[in-house]
Design a protein around this motif. Structure first.
Motif, PDB file in Angstrom:
ATOM      1  N   ILE A  96      44.907  35.306  44.932  1.00  0.00           N
ATOM      2  CA  ILE A  96      45.169  36.592  44.160  1.00  0.00           C
ATOM      3  C   ILE A  96      45.387  36.340  42.531  1.00  0.00           C
ATOM      4  O   ILE A  96      44.703  36.808  41.868  1.00  0.00           O
ATOM      5  CB  ILE A  96      46.372  37.465  44.675  1.00  0.00           C
ATOM      6  N   ILE A  97      46.219  35.320  42.438  1.00  0.00           N
ATOM      7  CA  ILE A  97      46.682  35.085  41.029  1.00  0.00           C
ATOM      8  C   ILE A  97      45.393  34.223  40.495  1.00  0.00           C
ATOM      9  O   ILE A  97      45.089  34.595  39.302  1.00  0.00           O
ATOM     10  CB  ILE A  97      47.523  33.672  41.056  1.00  0.00           C
ATOM     11  N   GLY A  98      44.467  33.675  41.208  1.00  0.00           N
ATOM     12  CA  GLY A  98      43.235  33.311  40.467  1.00  0.00           C
ATOM     13  C   GLY A  98      42.292  34.269  40.125  1.00  0.00           C
ATOM     14  O   GLY A  98      41.608  34.484  39.211  1.00  0.00           O
ATOM     15  N   VAL A  99      42.076  35.428  41.230  1.00  0.00           N
ATOM     16  CA  VAL A  99      41.280  36.297  40.599  1.00  0.00           C
ATOM     17  C   VAL A  99      41.508  37.184  39.588  1.00  0.00           C
ATOM     18  O   VAL A  99      40.886  37.588  38.715  1.00  0.00           O
ATOM     19  CB  VAL A  99      40.914  37.313  42.161  1.00  0.00           C
ATOM     20  N   VAL A 100      42.938  37.514  39.653  1.00  0.00           N
ATOM     21  CA  VAL A 100      43.451  38.134  38.472  1.00  0.00           C
ATOM     22  C   VAL A 100      43.248  37.525  37.346  1.00  0.00           C
ATOM     23  O   VAL A 100      42.799  37.729  35.966  1.00  0.00           O
ATOM     24  CB  VAL A 100      45.145  38.616  38.623  1.00  0.00           C
ATOM     25  N   GLY A 101      43.473  36.179  37.005  1.00  0.00           N
ATOM     26  CA  GLY A 101      43.300  35.377  35.912  1.00  0.00           C
ATOM     27  C   GLY A 101      41.828  35.352  35.625  1.00  0.00           C
ATOM     28  O   GLY A 101      41.675  35.359  34.244  1.00  0.00           O
ATOM     29  N   LEU A 102      40.930  35.220  36.239  1.00  0.00           N
ATOM     30  CA  LEU A 102      39.815  35.211  35.918  1.00  0.00           C
ATOM     31  C   LEU A 102      39.325  36.680  35.493  1.00  0.00           C
ATOM     32  O   LEU A 102      38.394  36.611  34.339  1.00  0.00           O
ATOM     33  CB  LEU A 102      38.624  34.942  36.904  1.00  0.00           C
TER      34      LEU A 102
END
Length: 109
Positions: A96-102
């Motif tokens: 989830i953090i990765g998707v939000v970060g991208l």
């Protein structure tokens, strides 16, 4: 752009449904879930192909695969009785953090 996001999330829904049907197909031995796998995966890939015409492929695919993976993991825990270990939960959080970060990094475009 809103239309692309709607199609993307419908595509994710189809991918998650297809993956759930894959589990239910019992190794492609049950006909209805087996047919459903191919129908829903086909719809998911078609939707993703429509979305990447107007959206960066890095963002579209990251959201598609990340949200799909996290959702399937939750379905596995809730519907298929898979264990919810601490590592699994932390890994879901990282997705989830990765998707939000991208998405955050692409918003400055």
């Amino acid at each position: 752009m809103l239309e692309s996001w709607i199609i993307l999330f419908l595509s994710i829904f189809c991918e998650v449904t297809g993956t759930s049907c894959l589990k239910l197909s019992d190794g492609f031995s049950k006909i209805i879930p087996t047919i459903s796998v191919f129908v829903f995966y086909g719809l998911a890939l078609w939707g993703l192909s429509v979305v990447v015409k107007k959206m960066d492929v890095s963002i579209a695919y990251a959201v598609w695969s990340g949200v799909g993976t996290a959702t399937v993991a939750v379905i596995g825990i809730c519907l298929f009785g898979e264990r919810a270990t601490a590592i699994k939960m932390c890994s879901l959080l990282l997705i989830i953090i990765g998707v939000v970060g991208l998405n955050y990094t692409s918003s400055g475009k």
